[in-house]
Design a protein around this motif. Sequence first.
Motif, PDB file in Angstrom:
ATOM      1  N   PHE A  74       0.532  -1.203  -0.389  1.00  0.00           N
ATOM      2  CA  PHE A  74       0.248   0.423  -0.081  1.00  0.00           C
ATOM      3  C   PHE A  74       0.975   1.473   0.071  1.00  0.00           C
ATOM      4  O   PHE A  74       0.299   2.230  -0.905  1.00  0.00           O
ATOM      5  CB  PHE A  74      -0.613   0.225   1.505  1.00  0.00           C
ATOM      6  N   ILE A  75       1.817   1.155   1.471  1.00  0.00           N
ATOM      7  CA  ILE A  75       2.497   2.663   0.906  1.00  0.00           C
ATOM      8  C   ILE A  75       3.347   1.992  -0.538  1.00  0.00           C
ATOM      9  O   ILE A  75       3.206   3.833  -1.062  1.00  0.00           O
ATOM     10  CB  ILE A  75       4.040   2.406   2.241  1.00  0.00           C
ATOM     11  N   ALA A  76       4.352   1.276  -0.910  1.00  0.00           N
ATOM     12  CA  ALA A  76       4.527   1.629  -2.703  1.00  0.00           C
ATOM     13  C   ALA A  76       2.962   1.952  -3.063  1.00  0.00           C
ATOM     14  O   ALA A  76       3.314   3.518  -4.271  1.00  0.00           O
ATOM     15  CB  ALA A  76       4.527  -0.223  -2.978  1.00  0.00           C
ATOM     16  N   THR A  77       1.924   2.004  -3.270  1.00  0.00           N
ATOM     17  CA  THR A  77       1.311   2.382  -4.469  1.00  0.00           C
ATOM     18  C   THR A  77       1.121   4.136  -3.888  1.00  0.00           C
ATOM     19  O   THR A  77       1.065   5.032  -4.699  1.00  0.00           O
ATOM     20  CB  THR A  77      -0.130   2.222  -4.035  1.00  0.00           C
ATOM     21  N   LEU A  78       1.233   4.517  -2.686  1.00  0.00           N
ATOM     22  CA  LEU A  78       1.049   6.411  -2.132  1.00  0.00           C
ATOM     23  C   LEU A  78       2.601   6.608  -2.927  1.00  0.00           C
ATOM     24  O   LEU A  78       2.316   7.821  -4.021  1.00  0.00           O
ATOM     25  CB  LEU A  78       1.555   6.657  -0.951  1.00  0.00           C
ATOM     26  N   CYS A  79       3.682   6.363  -3.350  1.00  0.00           N
ATOM     27  CA  CYS A  79       5.215   6.909  -3.621  1.00  0.00           C
ATOM     28  C   CYS A  79       5.962   5.953  -3.575  1.00  0.00           C
ATOM     29  O   CYS A  79       6.233   5.151  -2.507  1.00  0.00           O
ATOM     30  CB  CYS A  79       5.003   8.263  -3.323  1.00  0.00           C
ATOM     31  N   LEU A  80       6.442   5.003  -4.490  1.00  0.00           N
ATOM     32  CA  LEU A  80       7.376   3.780  -4.378  1.00  0.00           C
ATOM     33  C   LEU A  80       8.414   4.637  -3.225  1.00  0.00           C
ATOM     34  O   LEU A  80       9.149   3.715  -2.193  1.00  0.00           O
ATOM     35  CB  LEU A  80       8.029   3.433  -5.769  1.00  0.00           C
ATOM     36  N   GLU A  81       8.855   6.092  -3.446  1.00  0.00           N
ATOM     37  CA  GLU A  81      10.194   6.469  -2.792  1.00  0.00           C
ATOM     38  C   GLU A  81       9.783   6.033  -1.178  1.00  0.00           C
ATOM     39  O   GLU A  81      10.511   5.932  -0.504  1.00  0.00           O
ATOM     40  CB  GLU A  81      10.378   7.493  -2.909  1.00  0.00           C
ATOM     41  N   LEU A  82       8.485   5.996  -0.799  1.00  0.00           N
ATOM     42  CA  LEU A  82       8.282   6.137   0.504  1.00  0.00           C
ATOM     43  C   LEU A  82       8.537   5.156   1.039  1.00  0.00           C
ATOM     44  O   LEU A  82       8.700   4.366   2.622  1.00  0.00           O
ATOM     45  CB  LEU A  82       6.661   6.244   0.877  1.00  0.00           C
ATOM     46  N   LEU A  83       9.427   3.907   0.114  1.00  0.00           N
ATOM     47  CA  LEU A  83       9.060   2.107   1.357  1.00  0.00           C
ATOM     48  C   LEU A  83      10.799   3.058   2.031  1.00  0.00           C
ATOM     49  O   LEU A  83      10.669   1.665   2.295  1.00  0.00           O
ATOM     50  CB  LEU A  83       9.177   1.224   0.050  1.00  0.00           C
ATOM     51  N   PHE A 100       7.353  10.303   9.074  1.00  0.00           N
ATOM     52  CA  PHE A 100       7.317  11.752   8.697  1.00  0.00           C
ATOM     53  C   PHE A 100       7.723  12.937   7.978  1.00  0.00           C
ATOM     54  O   PHE A 100       6.910  13.134   7.226  1.00  0.00           O
ATOM     55  CB  PHE A 100       6.605  11.484  10.250  1.00  0.00           C
ATOM     56  N   LEU A 101       8.950  12.370   8.654  1.00  0.00           N
ATOM     57  CA  LEU A 101       9.924  12.963   8.053  1.00  0.00           C
ATOM     58  C   LEU A 101       9.633  13.081   6.279  1.00  0.00           C
ATOM     59  O   LEU A 101       9.396  14.170   5.525  1.00  0.00           O
ATOM     60  CB  LEU A 101      11.471  12.984   8.815  1.00  0.00           C
ATOM     61  N   HIS A 102       9.631  11.989   6.492  1.00  0.00           N
ATOM     62  CA  HIS A 102       9.742  11.687   4.851  1.00  0.00           C
ATOM     63  C   HIS A 102       8.823  12.136   3.393  1.00  0.00           C
ATOM     64  O   HIS A 102       8.971  13.019   3.089  1.00  0.00           O
ATOM     65  CB  HIS A 102      10.557  10.542   4.087  1.00  0.00           C
ATOM     66  N   GLY A 103       8.003  11.699   4.196  1.00  0.00           N
ATOM     67  CA  GLY A 103       6.222  11.752   3.997  1.00  0.00           C
ATOM     68  C   GLY A 103       6.327  13.627   3.737  1.00  0.00           C
ATOM     69  O   GLY A 103       5.540  13.678   2.463  1.00  0.00           O
ATOM     70  N   TYR A 106       5.952  15.910   0.075  1.00  0.00           N
ATOM     71  CA  TYR A 106       4.659  16.806   0.064  1.00  0.00           C
ATOM     72  C   TYR A 106       5.287  17.565  -0.284  1.00  0.00           C
ATOM     73  O   TYR A 106       4.887  18.580  -1.399  1.00  0.00           O
ATOM     74  CB  TYR A 106       3.885  16.739   1.677  1.00  0.00           C
ATOM     75  N   ARG A 107       5.523  18.386   0.533  1.00  0.00           N
ATOM     76  CA  ARG A 107       6.331  19.971   0.416  1.00  0.00           C
ATOM     77  C   ARG A 107       7.266  19.759  -1.744  1.00  0.00           C
ATOM     78  O   ARG A 107       7.212  20.518  -2.074  1.00  0.00           O
ATOM     79  CB  ARG A 107       8.134  19.606   0.969  1.00  0.00           C
ATOM     80  N   GLN A 108       7.691  18.895  -1.927  1.00  0.00           N
ATOM     81  CA  GLN A 108       7.376  18.452  -3.498  1.00  0.00           C
ATOM     82  C   GLN A 108       6.999  18.614  -4.475  1.00  0.00           C
ATOM     83  O   GLN A 108       7.275  18.061  -5.563  1.00  0.00           O
ATOM     84  CB  GLN A 108       9.569  17.623  -3.882  1.00  0.00           C
ATOM     85  N   ASN A 109       5.295  18.331  -3.586  1.00  0.00           N
ATOM     86  CA  ASN A 109       4.252  18.114  -4.588  1.00  0.00           C
ATOM     87  C   ASN A 109       4.160  16.881  -4.654  1.00  0.00           C
ATOM     88  O   ASN A 109       3.988  16.637  -5.569  1.00  0.00           O
ATOM     89  CB  ASN A 109       3.860  18.557  -5.483  1.00  0.00           C
ATOM     90  N   LEU A 110       4.853  15.644  -4.594  1.00  0.00           N
ATOM     91  CA  LEU A 110       4.852  14.199  -5.008  1.00  0.00           C
ATOM     92  C   LEU A 110       3.838  13.696  -4.717  1.00  0.00           C
ATOM     93  O   LEU A 110       3.273  12.592  -5.160  1.00  0.00           O
ATOM     94  CB  LEU A 110       6.543  13.681  -4.294  1.00  0.00           C
ATOM     95  N   LEU A 111       3.394  13.898  -3.114  1.00  0.00           N
ATOM     96  CA  LEU A 111       2.185  13.581  -2.449  1.00  0.00           C
ATOM     97  C   LEU A 111       1.222  14.539  -1.955  1.00  0.00           C
ATOM     98  O   LEU A 111       1.146  15.391  -1.856  1.00  0.00           O
ATOM     99  CB  LEU A 111       2.660  13.196  -0.766  1.00  0.00           C
ATOM    100  N   SER A 112      -0.042  14.219  -1.706  1.00  0.00           N
ATOM    101  CA  SER A 112      -0.907  14.869  -1.238  1.00  0.00           C
ATOM    102  C   SER A 112      -0.974  14.850   0.418  1.00  0.00           C
ATOM    103  O   SER A 112      -0.372  14.135   1.043  1.00  0.00           O
ATOM    104  CB  SER A 112      -2.618  14.437  -1.719  1.00  0.00           C
ATOM    105  N   LEU A 113      -1.865  15.641   1.294  1.00  0.00           N
ATOM    106  CA  LEU A 113      -1.853  16.248   2.166  1.00  0.00           C
ATOM    107  C   LEU A 113      -2.344  14.623   2.653  1.00  0.00           C
ATOM    108  O   LEU A 113      -1.755  13.805   3.774  1.00  0.00           O
ATOM    109  CB  LEU A 113      -2.703  17.020   2.864  1.00  0.00           C
ATOM    110  N   LEU A 127       0.034   7.742   5.236  1.00  0.00           N
ATOM    111  CA  LEU A 127       1.526   6.459   5.566  1.00  0.00           C
ATOM    112  C   LEU A 127       1.249   7.160   7.231  1.00  0.00           C
ATOM    113  O   LEU A 127       1.099   5.444   7.582  1.00  0.00           O
ATOM    114  CB  LEU A 127       2.099   7.394   4.966  1.00  0.00           C
ATOM    115  N   MET A 128       0.770   7.949   7.446  1.00  0.00           N
ATOM    116  CA  MET A 128       1.456   7.185   8.916  1.00  0.00           C
ATOM    117  C   MET A 128      -0.600   6.400  10.032  1.00  0.00           C
ATOM    118  O   MET A 128       0.519   5.104  10.388  1.00  0.00           O
ATOM    119  CB  MET A 128       1.241   8.995   9.817  1.00  0.00           C
ATOM    120  N   GLY A 129      -1.186   5.948   9.226  1.00  0.00           N
ATOM    121  CA  GLY A 129      -2.321   5.523   9.428  1.00  0.00           C
ATOM    122  C   GLY A 129      -1.594   4.155   9.272  1.00  0.00           C
ATOM    123  O   GLY A 129      -1.608   3.129  10.186  1.00  0.00           O
TER     124      GLY A 129
END
Lengths: 598, 608
Positions: free
Chosen positions: A169-178, A275-278, A282-289, A295-297
Motif C-alpha cells: 500500500f505504501i508503495a502505491t502511494l509513492c514508491l520512494e516512501l518504501l 513522517f519526515l520523508h512524507g 509533500y513539499r515537492q508536491n509528490l504527495l497530497s496531505l 502513510l502514518m496510519g
Amino acid sequence: MSNVAKSEFTVANAYRYDRRSATRWLISHVMRYRWFFFATLFLYIATYSAYTASEALIGQAIGAVVEPESLALLPTIALSVLGLKVLDAVLSLIGVLSIEFIAQRMEVDAREELYANLLSKSQTFHNQQRVGDIMARATEDVQQLNGMINPGVAITLETIIGIAVPLVFIATLCLELLLVPALFVLIYIVTVVRYVRRLNPVVRRQREQFGRMNAGLEETISGIEVVKACAQEAFERRKFRMAASLFRSFFVRQGYLEARYLPVLFFGIALGMAFLHGMHLYRQNLLSLGDVVALMGIMGVLRWPAFASIFSISLIQAGIEGGRRIVDILNMETELDQNKGGYAQPIKGEITFEDVSFGYGRLHVLRNVSFTIRQGQTVAIVGQTGSGKSTLTQLINRTYDATHGRVLIDGVDVRDWDLDALRSQIGKIEQDVFLFSRSIAENIAFGAPEATQEQIERAARMAQAHEFIMGFKDGYRTVVGERGVTLSGGQRQRIALARAFLSDPRILILDDSTSAIDSATEDEIQKAIRQVQQGRTTILITHRLSQIRWADLILVLDGGELVACGTHEELLRRSPHYRRIFARYDVALPPLEIVAAD
Amino acid sequence: MGFLFDGLDAEAYDRTYDDRQLVRRIIGYFQPEAPRMLIVGFATLMDALARAVVPILISRGVDDIGRTQDDALIVAYGAIIAALGASAWLFNLIRRSLTAEAVGNVVLRLREDAFDAVMKRDLSFYDQFPSGKIVSRVTSDTQAFSDVVTLTIELIGQLLLVAVLLVYLFFVDAVLTLVVLIMVPLIVGVSLAFRKIARFTVQHSRRVRAEVSALVQETISGISVAKTFRQERAIYADFLKLNRRAFWINLRTGFVFSGIFPLLALIVAFAMAAVVYFGGLRVQLGALSIGDWYLFAQGVALIWFPLTSIASFWSQFQLGLAASERVFALIDSEPRVVQRDNRALPNLRGEIEFRNVSFGYSDRERVLENFSLHIRAGERVALVGHTGAGKSSIAKLIARFYEFQAGALTIDGVDIRALDLSAYRARLGVVPQTPFLFDGTVRENIRYGKPGASDAEVERAARQIGNGDWLKSLSDGLDTEVGERGGNLSMGQRQLVALARVMLQNPAIFILDEATASVDPLTEALIQEGLDALMRDRTSIIIAHRLNTVRHADRIIVLRKGQIIEQGTHDQLLARGGHYAELYNTYFRHQSLEYIEAARKADAAPAA
C-alpha cells in the motif's frame, strides 16, 4: 510402509502421514486440512488488505474534507471505513477460526496416530521405554503441536502478511516512501532474531532453575524427618537460599534482556523518519496531505505484526521439537522378529539355559548361566536387587535375546519358536500387578472375554480371591484401578492369579516380591500358588522363605552369576550365601561342606 | 500475551486476611526497594508521556505542514518524533530493569522467610499438609505474586498512556471525546463476558485433557496386559471415543479464545467510523483541525487494547493477593514444639521415662492417655501392636518431633523440653519406616548424619554393617549415585544406607521404625546383621515388624489403644497366650521357619 508388516495392531483406513522427517510429518498433518490452511492464508491477506485500506481511506478522507464541496462525501467515506473495518473483523474471525480448527485437529490426529502406533508396537518396545517418557509424548508434545499452529503459525502468517500488505500500500502511494519502512523491516528481522537467540537460553535456564529449586525443596520437605533427626536445618537453609538466589539472578537477567527489546526503539525512530520523508515529498508536491496522513496510519498497522512474532518463534520451535520426538517414536522399529511359521507346539515346560550371558553395551547383567528346569517343577530364584533375577525370566519369553549362549524350551531354542506360540503359553505376573479401571470380573476375564460368570468365580476361588471380592458391596462388578476401589498388593496378586487360571499358561513366571502382608493373607496366597503350580512349570522370583522352602529347585544369583543351584538341603550344606539367609533363625544348620567354589 | 487470557484456570481460595492488611504487608516487603520503585514510578510516567506525545506531535505536524514553508520545522518534527520514540524506549528499559530487580529481591526475601518458617515447624505441620502443597506455597505462590506485581506495573503504564491521551483529546474537543468514550463500556463489558465464558470452557478443556492423560497413562502402564491378552482393539475404541470428545471440547475453547479479538475489533470498527464521520463534520464546522481529526482516529486505535486489560485486572489482582496470603499464612504460623531451655547433655546415657504422658495428633483424638514407661539406658525395647496402637507416637515423642499435651517426658532425668534440641538430636539415631535418601552418592548420604566426618570414618561405619558386604552389590560402592529419593537403590539397600548413616552418628539412643516392605532374603540377612551391630550398647527402641527383631529384644512392649497391656520376652509372652500371641499369629507367624517347616511336613504327609 515397511513397519506395517511387523505391527501387532493396525487401524483400517487410517490416514497416512509422511513420517520421513519431523518437518514433513508436520506438513503432512497440516496438508490433511489444506483447504482450511489455504482459506486462512487467503483470508489473512484479505483482512490485512481491508485493514490497511481503511487506514489509507481515513487518510484520504482527511485530505479530501479540506475541500468544502466534499461535505456530501462524508457519509460515504464514513460508511466505507465502517464497511472495511467490519470486513477486516469478520474476515479475520473466519481466518483465525479456520486455523484454530487445524490446530485442534492436529492435536487430536497426532494423538490418535501415536496411540494406534503404540498399540502396534511390540512388548519389547514397551519394556524398554519409560512410561513417563511416552506419557510426555502423548500429552505435552502433542499439545505443543496445537500451540504451534495457533497461535504459532497463525501469528507468523500475520507477521508476514501484516508487513507485506502495508508495504504494498505504501508503495502505491509513492514508491520512494518504501525507504524507511523497508529499512525498518530489515533491521527488525536482524534484531528480533538476535533477541530471541539471547533470550531463549536465559528463559530456559530460569525455568530449569525453578525446577531445581522446587525439586530441592520437595526433597528437603519429604525428608524432613531425617533433616530434623540429624539436626541439619542450617545446611538445608543454605542449600535453599543458594537455589533461590540463583533463580533471582536468572529472573533479573531475563528482565534486563526484555527491557532492551530493540525493535521498539527502531519503530519509534522509523515513525519519525517516515513522517519526515512524507512531509518532504509533500513539499515537492509528490504527495497530497491525505497521502501523508494515510502513510502514518499505515505505519501504525505495522506495529502489531512486528511485535507479535516474539511469541511465535519459540512456539514453532517447541512444536517442531515435539514433532521430532513423536516421529522418533512412530518410526522406532522393534528388533525382535515374530518368527511366524517357527516352531509352534504345546509347551511341555522344560527350560534349559546353556552358558547364557546377557548385557546392554558393556554392562553385564547375566554371565555364563547354565541350569535345567524339568517339566512341572517349581523354581525359586533368590538374589539381591540387581542380581539379574528379572532379566533371567525375560530371556525365557524372549523379551530380550541372550547375547551369548542359548535358552531352550522343550529342547528348542526360543529363537526358533514362533513368537506368538511361545508368548501365548508363558504367563507372567508382575511384582506390581496392573489392573484396568474396569470391574473385577472384566479384569479376571481380560484374556478370555467369553468366559462365563461361573468360570470367573471358579478361577477366583482357586486363587483365594472369591472371599474378599464378595466382601465388596458390588462383588465382581466392583470397579478397580485409578477410577475405582484401591486393592492391596496381596489382593491384586490374587486377581492376577485368577486371570492366570483362566488363561492357563504352560509356564508361569511370578514376581512375588510384593510388600509384606499379614500371616492370614500369606497363607491364602501360598494356597493359591500351590494350586496354580499344579501341572505347569512355575518360576518364582521371591522374597518369601516359605516359597523358597516349597520350591523343588532354588537358583541363587549374585551379581549376574548363578552362584548356587539345588534343593534347600543341598544349598544349606554347600552355599555360604544361602546359609546366611538362615543364619539368624533359631534352627540348627547342617555343617558346611566346602565344595570347590560358591 | 494480553492480560485478557491470564489466570482463567485459577482455583478459588478461601481468604482470611483482608485486602488492606495484605497490601500493607506487601508494601512492607517493598520498603527496601523504595529508591528503585521511585525511579520506576517516574520512568513509567515519562514513558507514558513520551508515547502519548508522539501521535499528538504528528497531528500538530499535519496541521503545520500546510501553513509553514519552514524546512527546519519539518526536520524538527521528524527529529522530535524519533527522539520521543527513542526516549520512550529508554524509559521503558529503566522501568523494566528496575522492576525486575525489585521484584526479584522481594520474591527472594519472601521465599527465604517462607522457607525459614517451614523449617521451624514441627512434624505435626508436615502431617497436615502434603509436601507438594508446602512446596507450591514457597515457590509457586511467590512466583504468582511476582507475576501480578509485574503485570500491575505494566497495566499502570498502559492506563497512564490512555489517561494522558484522553485528557488531551478532551481539551481539544470534548464532544468528539465523548463519541470515543462510548466504546469504553462496550469493550470492557465484552471483555468481562468473554472471561466468564472462557473460564467455563477452559475448565471443561482442562478436565477432558486430564481424562485423556489418565486414559493414555493407563494404557501405557497396562500395555503388557493388553498385549498378552490381545485386547488392543477394545482399548483403541475406548480411546477414540474420548479423543474425539476432547476434540470438540477443545475446539470450543479454541474458538472462544481466537474469536475474542476479531469481536472486539468489530466494536472498534463502529467507533472508528463514528469518529471519522463526526470528526469530519466538526472539521467542516471549523471546530477541529485536520491534525486533531487524525489524532482522534489514532486515539481510538491506541486506547482500545489497554481497556481489555481493565476487565481482567481485578480478578488478576485478587489472585495475586490470594497467593501472597497463602505465603503470609505460612510465615505467620507458630510452631508447636518450643524449647524453654538450652541444656546440653554431653554424656547422654539414654535413659527415657514417660510419666503420665497424654498425646494426640489433633485435639479431637488422644493416641496416648496417661502413659508411663521407663526405658533403662542401654536397653533394647521392641514395640508391637496393631496400627494405631501408639507405637510410632512413642518413638516420635522421644525424637521431640511433636509436643505432648500432659505429663512429663525425661531423658536422663532431664525434662525433654529443657534440652538443647539440636545437640540432643545429634545424639539420636532415627531410621524412619521408609528410609529417606537425598539425591547424591551413598557416601554423602551416610555423612549426612555427621557432616564433618572423614572418608575413613564413613567407610568404617559402612563396614560395621553386615561386614560391608552390602557395598559389593552397589555398582560404584560408596560412590554410587542413589538417584532421586534413593530410587537407584532397592528398598533393602536404602535401609542399609540409613543404618550406616546412624552408625556414623554413633547415637546414644537408636530409634528404628522397621520397614514393612519385604526385602530379598539376602539383603534382609545383611540388615539383621547391621541391626545387631547398632543395637549393641545403646538404648534401642524398635517399632518391630520382623519376628527376628522381636525375638532378640530385651523387652517387648505390647500396646493397645495407647496402653501397655503386656510386656516381657518373646517366649514369656507367647507362653502367656494373650494379646501378643494373637499379634504373633497375625503378623509374625509366617516369618517363622519352624511354622513353614511344619506346614510343609503336614502337606507332604498325606501325599506320602
